[in-house]
Design a protein around this motif. Structure first.
Motif, PDB file in Angstrom:
ATOM      1  N   CYS A  77       0.984  -0.678   0.012  1.00 53.49           N
ATOM      2  CA  CYS A  77       0.163   0.253   0.314  1.00 53.49           C
ATOM      3  C   CYS A  77       0.453   1.385  -0.062  1.00 53.49           C
ATOM      4  O   CYS A  77       1.704   1.502  -0.042  1.00 53.49           O
ATOM      5  N   ILE A  78       0.115   2.218  -0.746  1.00 51.57           N
ATOM      6  CA  ILE A  78       1.079   3.272  -0.240  1.00 51.57           C
ATOM      7  C   ILE A  78      -0.389   4.366  -0.116  1.00 51.57           C
ATOM      8  O   ILE A  78      -1.308   4.577  -0.478  1.00 51.57           O
ATOM      9  N   TYR A  79       0.202   5.330   0.409  1.00 55.00           N
ATOM     10  CA  TYR A  79      -0.790   6.130   1.861  1.00 55.00           C
ATOM     11  C   TYR A  79      -0.236   7.747   1.637  1.00 55.00           C
ATOM     12  O   TYR A  79       1.061   7.639   2.695  1.00 55.00           O
ATOM     13  N   SER A  80      -0.397   8.523   0.836  1.00 50.88           N
ATOM     14  CA  SER A  80       0.083   9.349   1.232  1.00 50.88           C
ATOM     15  C   SER A  80      -1.246  10.676   1.991  1.00 50.88           C
ATOM     16  O   SER A  80      -2.319  10.721   1.582  1.00 50.88           O
ATOM     17  N   ASP A  98       5.534   3.524 -10.095  1.00 51.89           N
ATOM     18  CA  ASP A  98       6.703   3.028  -9.895  1.00 51.89           C
ATOM     19  C   ASP A  98       6.468   2.125  -8.792  1.00 51.89           C
ATOM     20  O   ASP A  98       7.058   0.731  -9.243  1.00 51.89           O
ATOM     21  N   ASN A  99       5.119   1.806  -8.219  1.00 48.39           N
ATOM     22  CA  ASN A  99       4.523   1.402  -7.988  1.00 48.39           C
ATOM     23  C   ASN A  99       3.123   0.464  -8.126  1.00 48.39           C
ATOM     24  O   ASN A  99       1.836   0.359  -7.129  1.00 48.39           O
ATOM     25  N   LYS A 100       2.693  -0.167  -9.572  1.00 51.07           N
ATOM     26  CA  LYS A 100       1.390  -0.206  -9.759  1.00 51.07           C
ATOM     27  C   LYS A 100       0.872  -1.303  -9.217  1.00 51.07           C
ATOM     28  O   LYS A 100      -0.794  -1.621  -9.294  1.00 51.07           O
ATOM     29  N   ASP A 101       0.956  -2.021  -8.273  1.00 49.89           N
ATOM     30  CA  ASP A 101       0.415  -3.464  -7.699  1.00 49.89           C
ATOM     31  C   ASP A 101       0.124  -3.024  -6.223  1.00 49.89           C
ATOM     32  O   ASP A 101      -0.375  -3.467  -5.686  1.00 49.89           O
ATOM     33  N   SER A 102       0.468  -1.777  -5.601  1.00 50.22           N
ATOM     34  CA  SER A 102       0.369  -1.220  -5.004  1.00 50.22           C
ATOM     35  C   SER A 102      -1.294  -0.824  -4.358  1.00 50.22           C
ATOM     36  O   SER A 102      -1.550   0.111  -5.154  1.00 50.22           O
ATOM     37  N   LEU A 103      -1.576  -1.268  -3.389  1.00 54.37           N
ATOM     38  CA  LEU A 103      -3.147  -0.026  -2.995  1.00 54.37           C
ATOM     39  C   LEU A 103      -2.411   1.143  -2.525  1.00 54.37           C
ATOM     40  O   LEU A 103      -1.497   1.474  -1.827  1.00 54.37           O
ATOM     41  N   VAL A 104      -3.102   2.078  -3.548  1.00 54.56           N
ATOM     42  CA  VAL A 104      -2.517   3.642  -3.459  1.00 54.56           C
ATOM     43  C   VAL A 104      -4.453   4.332  -2.632  1.00 54.56           C
ATOM     44  O   VAL A 104      -5.484   4.491  -3.252  1.00 54.56           O
ATOM     45  N   VAL A 105      -3.737   4.632  -1.658  1.00 52.15           N
ATOM     46  CA  VAL A 105      -4.695   5.640  -0.920  1.00 52.15           C
ATOM     47  C   VAL A 105      -4.671   7.191  -0.637  1.00 52.15           C
ATOM     48  O   VAL A 105      -3.025   7.286   0.461  1.00 52.15           O
ATOM     49  N   SER A 133      -6.634  10.795  -9.145  1.00 51.02           N
ATOM     50  CA  SER A 133      -7.131  10.085 -10.503  1.00 51.02           C
ATOM     51  C   SER A 133      -6.389   9.067 -10.414  1.00 51.02           C
ATOM     52  O   SER A 133      -6.945   7.660 -11.358  1.00 51.02           O
ATOM     53  N   ILE A 134      -5.615   8.426  -9.852  1.00 53.52           N
ATOM     54  CA  ILE A 134      -4.344   7.345  -9.916  1.00 53.52           C
ATOM     55  C   ILE A 134      -5.171   6.707  -8.730  1.00 53.52           C
ATOM     56  O   ILE A 134      -3.987   5.822  -8.792  1.00 53.52           O
ATOM     57  N   ALA A 135      -5.809   7.004  -7.579  1.00 51.67           N
ATOM     58  CA  ALA A 135      -6.075   6.463  -6.092  1.00 51.67           C
ATOM     59  C   ALA A 135      -6.861   5.193  -6.407  1.00 51.67           C
ATOM     60  O   ALA A 135      -8.304   5.380  -7.305  1.00 51.67           O
ATOM     61  N   SER A 136      -6.591   4.584  -5.398  1.00 50.63           N
ATOM     62  CA  SER A 136      -7.298   3.319  -5.211  1.00 50.63           C
ATOM     63  C   SER A 136      -8.812   3.470  -3.975  1.00 50.63           C
ATOM     64  O   SER A 136     -10.016   3.587  -4.925  1.00 50.63           O
ATOM     65  N   ILE A 137      -8.225   4.596  -3.515  1.00 54.01           N
ATOM     66  CA  ILE A 137      -9.187   5.045  -2.396  1.00 54.01           C
ATOM     67  C   ILE A 137      -9.313   6.486  -1.805  1.00 54.01           C
ATOM     68  O   ILE A 137      -7.138   6.804  -2.075  1.00 54.01           O
ATOM     69  N   VAL A 138     -10.003   6.908  -1.424  1.00 51.03           N
ATOM     70  CA  VAL A 138      -9.226   8.618  -1.123  1.00 51.03           C
ATOM     71  C   VAL A 138     -10.230   8.775  -0.359  1.00 51.03           C
ATOM     72  O   VAL A 138     -11.927   8.356  -0.061  1.00 51.03           O
ATOM     73  N   THR A 139      -9.589   9.762   0.709  1.00 47.93           N
ATOM     74  CA  THR A 139     -10.909  10.006   1.795  1.00 47.93           C
ATOM     75  C   THR A 139     -10.771  11.449   2.192  1.00 47.93           C
ATOM     76  O   THR A 139     -10.033  12.174   3.126  1.00 47.93           O
ATOM     77  N   PRO A 140     -10.733  12.281   1.213  1.00 45.49           N
ATOM     78  CA  PRO A 140     -11.332  13.520   1.342  1.00 45.49           C
ATOM     79  C   PRO A 140     -12.325  14.218   3.009  1.00 45.49           C
ATOM     80  O   PRO A 140     -13.538  13.195   2.946  1.00 45.49           O
ATOM     81  N   ASN A 141     -12.223  15.318   3.613  1.00 43.77           N
ATOM     82  CA  ASN A 141     -13.117  15.430   4.303  1.00 43.77           C
ATOM     83  C   ASN A 141     -14.181  16.187   3.342  1.00 43.77           C
ATOM     84  O   ASN A 141     -14.177  16.512   2.313  1.00 43.77           O
ATOM     85  N   LEU A 142     -15.874  16.794   3.982  1.00 43.93           N
ATOM     86  CA  LEU A 142     -16.159  17.447   2.666  1.00 43.93           C
ATOM     87  C   LEU A 142     -16.088  18.087   1.878  1.00 43.93           C
ATOM     88  O   LEU A 142     -15.811  18.765   0.540  1.00 43.93           O
ATOM     89  N   THR A 143     -15.099  19.022   2.882  1.00 45.41           N
ATOM     90  CA  THR A 143     -14.730  20.141   1.961  1.00 45.41           C
ATOM     91  C   THR A 143     -14.203  20.152   0.367  1.00 45.41           C
ATOM     92  O   THR A 143     -13.693  20.610  -0.353  1.00 45.41           O
ATOM     93  N   GLU A 144     -13.316  18.777   1.146  1.00 48.50           N
ATOM     94  CA  GLU A 144     -11.778  18.932  -0.105  1.00 48.50           C
ATOM     95  C   GLU A 144     -12.752  17.998  -0.817  1.00 48.50           C
ATOM     96  O   GLU A 144     -12.145  18.312  -1.845  1.00 48.50           O
ATOM     97  N   ALA A 145     -13.459  16.881  -0.512  1.00 46.27           N
ATOM     98  CA  ALA A 145     -14.700  16.489  -1.746  1.00 46.27           C
ATOM     99  C   ALA A 145     -14.992  17.767  -2.442  1.00 46.27           C
ATOM    100  O   ALA A 145     -15.246  17.094  -4.002  1.00 46.27           O
ATOM    101  N   CYS A 146     -15.777  18.742  -1.652  1.00 42.58           N
ATOM    102  CA  CYS A 146     -16.789  19.648  -2.592  1.00 42.58           C
ATOM    103  C   CYS A 146     -15.354  20.740  -3.640  1.00 42.58           C
ATOM    104  O   CYS A 146     -15.835  21.160  -4.659  1.00 42.58           O
ATOM    105  N   ILE A 147     -14.170  21.253  -3.031  1.00 51.42           N
ATOM    106  CA  ILE A 147     -12.807  21.503  -3.652  1.00 51.42           C
ATOM    107  C   ILE A 147     -13.077  20.361  -5.012  1.00 51.42           C
ATOM    108  O   ILE A 147     -12.070  21.119  -5.918  1.00 51.42           O
TER     109      ILE A 147
END
Length: 280
Positions: A77-80, A98-105, A133-147
């Protein structure tokens, strides 16, 4: 037996303030996952404090990821989390590719309460959309989701239909799973999830006690990752992460500590072991 799974955790390290890498390291370790820190900056205390020292290590980040590549280190997993510049986002983009097989959060830390953080420019917002756009999972708060989606932010007036629309817009950008956090409705706070592959929505709520502590988003996402990597499903992970945060906030609030120091999650780490041993 595949051994212990590795998470490349890209975030800053703050000496005081339970957030970012300071939170991710113990949470992921407790859940039996190896947290491999990929620091973006080192701070004496997190930036909500009146004073803090700050060491920006952007220029070292390329060397850091290149050495990992030369050593042929693979990550499950890659978690940013928080990224402070366009250059840092570009480095993370390259690292993910460079890590195409990783779960990207990706936790797209951009703003809160309807306001973009001062450090974020329009170009950085566009770069963050590229990373999302290249994430597997995104975890925005409501503000970030709206932005990210261009939707209007309304703190106390967000219907299920609107959140569904925002989540589907985010899914159209690329991610398979969307978790929109911190939706406040009267005395309750909601986390809203959408699984694109299943075309399935679900909501997890808890009591909102009007307390706001630093680092809860980092703890929440770290728990989600740890449980998913241990083969728990998304619904189970979100329910237990939400409950964990609620219990830790309720406990911390008894001590009237500075909210900038974060929540006393250390007291509840043993609970994560028990949660992880449960079957879905």
């Amino acid at each position: 037996m595949n051994g212990v799974k590795k998470v490349a955790t890209i975030n800053d390290l703050s000496g005081i303030g339970r957030c970012s890498l300071t939170a991710a390291l113990p949470i992921l370790s407790t859940l039996g996952v190896q947290c491999c820190p990929f620091p973006t900056a080192i701070l004496s205390s997190q930036t909500e404090f009146d004073k803090f020292s700050f060491l920006d290590i952007t220029n070292e980040m390329n060397n850091y990821k290149n050495v990992w590549k030369e050593l042929n280190i693979n990550f499950d997993c890659i978690y940013s989390g928080f990224l402070g510049s366009e250059k840092q986002i570009d480095i993370v983009l390259d690292f993910v590719l460079d890590n195409k097989d990783s779960l990207v959060v990706i936790d797209p830390v951009m703003g809160d309460n309807g306001i973009l953080y001062d450090t974020f420019t329009e170009n950085m917002c566009n770069k963050m959309k590229e990373l999302v756009s290249i994430a597997s999972i995104v975890t925005p708060n409501l503000t970030e989701a709206c932005i990210l989606t261009g939707e209007e932010y309304k703190k106390y007036d967000t219907s299920n239909e609107k959140v569904m629309r925002i989540a589907k817009k985010l899914a159209q950008m690329g991610p398979e799973k969307i978790i929109i956090t911190g939706i406040i409705r009267e005395s309750e706070i909601y986390n809203f999830a959408y699984d694109k592959g299943r075309d399935e929505f679900f909501i997890v709520k808890s009591v909102f006690n009007n307390e706001s502590y630093s680092g809860t988003g980092d703890i929440f996402t770290s728990i989600i990752i740890g449980l998913l990597l241990n083969n728990h499903n998304l619904n189970f992970a979100i329910k237990n992460a939400t409950n964990f945060i609620y219990e830790a906030i309720s406990y911390t609030s008894k001590f009237k500590t500075n909210p900038k120091e974060g929540i006393m999650f250390e007291v509840f780490l043993k609970e994560l072991i028990l949660i992880n041993e449960n079957k879905n």
